[in-house]
Design a protein around this motif. Structure first.
Motif, short mmCIF file in Angstrom:
data_model
loop_
_atom_site.label_atom_id
_atom_site.label_comp_id
_atom_site.label_asym_id
_atom_site.label_seq_id
_atom_site.Cartn_x
_atom_site.Cartn_y
_atom_site.Cartn_z
N VAL A 153 83.60 36.26 -12.85
CA VAL A 153 83.01 35.09 -12.23
C VAL A 153 81.60 34.86 -12.78
O VAL A 153 81.17 33.73 -13.00
CB VAL A 153 82.99 35.26 -10.69
N MET A 154 80.88 35.93 -13.04
CA MET A 154 79.52 35.84 -13.54
C MET A 154 79.44 36.57 -14.87
O MET A 154 80.00 37.65 -15.03
CB MET A 154 78.55 36.46 -12.52
N SER A 155 78.76 35.96 -15.84
CA SER A 155 78.62 36.60 -17.14
C SER A 155 77.70 37.81 -17.04
O SER A 155 76.98 38.00 -16.07
CB SER A 155 78.08 35.59 -18.16
N ASP A 156 77.74 38.65 -18.09
CA ASP A 156 76.92 39.86 -18.09
C ASP A 156 75.43 39.51 -18.08
O ASP A 156 74.63 40.18 -17.43
CB ASP A 156 77.26 40.70 -19.32
N HIS A 157 75.07 38.46 -18.81
CA HIS A 157 73.66 38.07 -18.86
C HIS A 157 73.16 37.60 -17.50
O HIS A 157 72.08 37.99 -17.03
CB HIS A 157 73.47 36.98 -19.91
N ASP A 158 73.96 36.76 -16.82
CA ASP A 158 73.57 36.27 -15.50
C ASP A 158 73.56 37.40 -14.47
O ASP A 158 72.68 37.45 -13.60
CB ASP A 158 74.52 35.16 -15.05
N LEU A 159 74.54 38.32 -14.58
CA LEU A 159 74.58 39.44 -13.64
C LEU A 159 73.36 40.33 -13.81
O LEU A 159 72.77 40.80 -12.82
CB LEU A 159 75.85 40.25 -13.86
N ALA A 160 72.93 40.56 -15.07
CA ALA A 160 71.74 41.38 -15.30
C ALA A 160 70.50 40.72 -14.71
O ALA A 160 69.65 41.39 -14.09
CB ALA A 160 71.56 41.62 -16.79
N ASN A 161 70.37 39.40 -14.87
CA ASN A 161 69.21 38.69 -14.31
C ASN A 161 69.22 38.74 -12.79
O ASN A 161 68.17 38.93 -12.15
CB ASN A 161 69.21 37.24 -14.79
N GLU A 162 70.40 38.55 -12.19
CA GLU A 162 70.48 38.60 -10.73
C GLU A 162 70.14 39.99 -10.20
O GLU A 162 69.46 40.13 -9.17
CB GLU A 162 71.89 38.19 -10.28
N LEU A 163 70.61 41.04 -10.89
CA LEU A 163 70.28 42.40 -10.46
C LEU A 163 68.80 42.69 -10.60
O LEU A 163 68.20 43.38 -9.77
CB LEU A 163 71.10 43.41 -11.28
N ASN A 164 68.17 42.17 -11.66
CA ASN A 164 66.73 42.37 -11.84
C ASN A 164 65.94 41.70 -10.72
O ASN A 164 65.01 42.29 -10.16
CB ASN A 164 66.29 41.81 -13.20
N ILE A 165 66.34 40.47 -10.38
CA ILE A 165 65.62 39.75 -9.31
C ILE A 165 65.83 40.44 -7.97
O ILE A 165 64.91 40.59 -7.17
CB ILE A 165 66.10 38.29 -9.26
N TYR A 166 67.07 40.91 -7.72
CA TYR A 166 67.37 41.55 -6.44
C TYR A 166 66.64 42.89 -6.30
O TYR A 166 66.09 43.21 -5.24
CB TYR A 166 68.87 41.76 -6.30
N SER A 167 66.62 43.69 -7.36
CA SER A 167 65.97 45.00 -7.29
C SER A 167 64.46 44.88 -7.20
O SER A 167 63.80 45.79 -6.67
CB SER A 167 66.35 45.84 -8.51
N ASP A 168 63.90 43.79 -7.69
CA ASP A 168 62.44 43.60 -7.70
C ASP A 168 61.98 42.67 -6.57
O ASP A 168 60.87 42.15 -6.62
CB ASP A 168 62.01 43.03 -9.05
N ARG A 169 62.82 42.47 -5.55
CA ARG A 169 62.50 41.47 -4.53
C ARG A 169 61.35 41.92 -3.61
O ARG A 169 60.74 41.09 -2.94
CB ARG A 169 63.74 41.18 -3.68
#
Length: 562
Positions: free
Chosen positions: A332-348
């Motif tokens: 559903v989500m590409s690897d690039h988008d998933l990496a960006n979402e994980l970065n934003i979530y972990s750094d929230r």
């Protein structure tokens, strides 16, 4: 095999014995589950034995409980070649249900399961369905609490009872009529999928279709370099002959010398591995050539002996190529988008600037009498490198644990120089700050970003540097640490904390009219809770309240004087 024998199992033992002897389905069956055995206490186990199976696990009907002297009864035979460990977990004889639960540990079981549970049930046609369902549900909850991941199967003669909607994720396997046009003999299981062979009112033959995780996933191939004594010696000689002063004089910054030395270390490692790789590749080509020659001779021998068909099949196997199948995974989500979402979530949570708090803390901190200086000599770096595990994975710099351990003497000089330079300039090389973040799933079903645990893979050289600095810091602050701190300290653990606490309690209770109160608090991510729509002046107070409210466990005890 699930069977309803009716009117006593004693009359069916000879038939079962013959089926086990002459029919493969019975002989290879793991379990023989039998309902309505009509057995009594005076029926001996020796009269009910079947070759290849252990003594039956029985549950005979109790007339004093059910009010009926005939009917009912359960029996379970376990194949000795499949399982030898059987434990009875539940045995229930009630007016509305007869239930027998056992746990099994077969000789072969998929690695993801520690055991499996089998529950045999008989519910007579005039039973109270609600009471029967409650008894089954209660047993299932007890077994799941004992082992949540273990497969759980419930089978037997349910008659008018249909407990499917009360069993949650259980699946019903029997889909055909087992008596006239009705399906009375059912089998529920927590593993989805089962194939039905032959069935009638007396016997249901179930073939499992579950495949273990090892069989479901395709094998993954990885190239692992094999280090020999010869290759290690060549690598050590390569580093020993290197003029490290050239790196020291040509590089102007810590970042530059760190990247240059790291690249050179990887280059020498690949250069030494390349010689061994070429030798192995040459040997493989030689073996392939020999195998082709032997296959050619065999095909020619088949032609000469008149076996044309196998010979032409061998020729076709050499000429015909199979079409390449591409594996396409849809996400559903590409690897690039998933990496960006994980970065934003972990750094929230890193949105607040703590520069003012840090300045206030530094100004309030006492000034030490003398400046602590960390001495990094070559022998110390060599000892730290020799403690690195060989199987440690390399970080972003690509330097593995095998290189640092086997070449500690040759690399200690240049890295001790880099460590000292970093401490003098108060800067850490950027290459050592980077990490490879691997999101590891916390559970089997990942639905949200919180279901991933970020695991960082950092540089092994930086870890060695941190170990040296940590030893110096611990020697400096050792005298100022709280003597009652047991966590994160070498040589101390939970046992020391318990012994110290018991000693303090006993010493205090020796006084007259004394008691002890204990409060245990375990915070669950107390400082990681998001606060939305909160004013800045109320933020500190709100975070403090959340820290006290969101606790995973809190115990309060009052110990009287003994």
């Amino acid at each position: 095999m699930l069977a309803n024998v009716q009117q006593s199992l004693r009359n069916k033992v000879d038939e079962l014995q013959a089926n086990v002897k002459f029919l493969e389905e019975y002989k290879n069956a793991c379990l023989l589950a039998i309902t309505e055995t009509w057995l009594k206490d005076h029926d001996l186990q020796s009269d009910l034995r079947i070759d290849g199976f252990g003594e039956p696990v029985r549950l005979d009907r109790d007339p004093t409980v059910t009010g009926k002297s005939l009917g009912g009864g359960l029996a379970l035979y376990v194949n000795r070649s499949w399982c030898g460990n059987v434990i009875v977990r539940e045995s229930l004889c009630a007016p509305d249900i007869e239930l027998l639960s056992v746990s099994l540990r077969p000789f072969y079981l998929p690695r993801e399961f520690a055991q499996l549970f089998v529950t045999l049930v008989y519910i007579h046609p005039k039973a109270n369905v609600d009471n029967a369902v409650r008894a089954i549900t209660r047993t299932v909850l007890q077994l799941q609490a004992l082992s949540p991941d273990a497969p759980n199967f419930i089978m037997g003669d349910f008659n008018n009872c249909k407990p499917g909607k009360h069993l949650g994720n259980f699946h019903q396997y029997v889909t055909c009529a087992t008596r006239l046009n009705t399906c009375l003999d059912l089998c529920y299981g927590s593993i989805k999928g089962a194939s039905l062979g032959a069935s009638d009112h007396n016997t249901v033959y179930l073939v499992p279709s579950y495949k273990s995780v090892l069989k479901r996933h395709k094998p993954e191939r990885r190239l692992v370099p094999v280090w020999t004594e010869e290759s290690i010696g060549r690598l050590q000689d390569c580093y020993a002959c290197t003029d490290w002063d050239l790196f020291k004089n040509s590089c102007k910054t810590v970042d530059e010398i760190t990247e240059t030395v790291s690249d050179y270390v990887k280059f020498c490692e690949e250069l030494c591995d390349m010689g061994t790789y070429k030798e192995l590749q040459k040997q493989v080509r030689k073996e392939i050539k020999l195998a082709k020659q032997q296959y050619k001779d065999r095909v020619e021998n088949l032609f000469s002996t008149g076996s044309a068909r196998p010979a032409w099949e061998g020729v076709k196997s050499l000429l015909v190529t199979q079409p390449h199948k591409s594996n396409i995974s849809l996400n559903v989500m590409s690897d690039h988008d998933l990496a960006n979402e994980l970065n934003i979530y972990s750094d929230r949570f890193n949105v607040h600037d703590f520069s003012n708090e840090l300045s206030a803390f530094m100004s309030a901190a006492p000034v030490p009498d003398s400046t602590v200086t960390v001495h990094v000599d070559q022998e110390r770096v060599q000892r730290v490198f020799q403690r690195v595990k060989e199987r440690k994975s390399p970080g972003p710099d690509g330097i593995g644990g095998r290189v640092l351990r086997n070449c500690a003497e040759q690399l200690a000089g240049i890295f001790s120089f880099i460590f000292s330079w970093s401490l003098q300039t108060h800067s850490v090389p950027r290459l050592w700050k980077d990490s490879i973040i691997v999101p590891v799933p916390k559970n089997k079903c990942t639905k949200t970003l919180n279901d991933f645990r970020p695991v960082a893979l950092t540089s092994l050289v930086m870890k060695s540097f941190e170990r040296i600095v940590k030893d110096e810091l611990m020697n400096t602050v050792q005298a100022n640490l709280d003597p009652l701190q047991f966590a994160y300290r070498a040589g101390r653990g939970v046992d020391d904390a318990i012994i110290t606490l018991i000693n303090m309690i006993v010493a205090h209770l020796e006084e007259a009219k004394s008691f002890v109160r204990l409060l245990f608090i375990d915070f669950t991510s107390a400082f990681n809770y998001e606060t939305k729509h909160i004013h800045q002046h109320d933020k500190d107070e709100t975070m403090a309240r959340l820290s006290l409210l969101h606790t995973s466990s809190c115990a309060y005890a009052l110990l009287p004087r003994r």
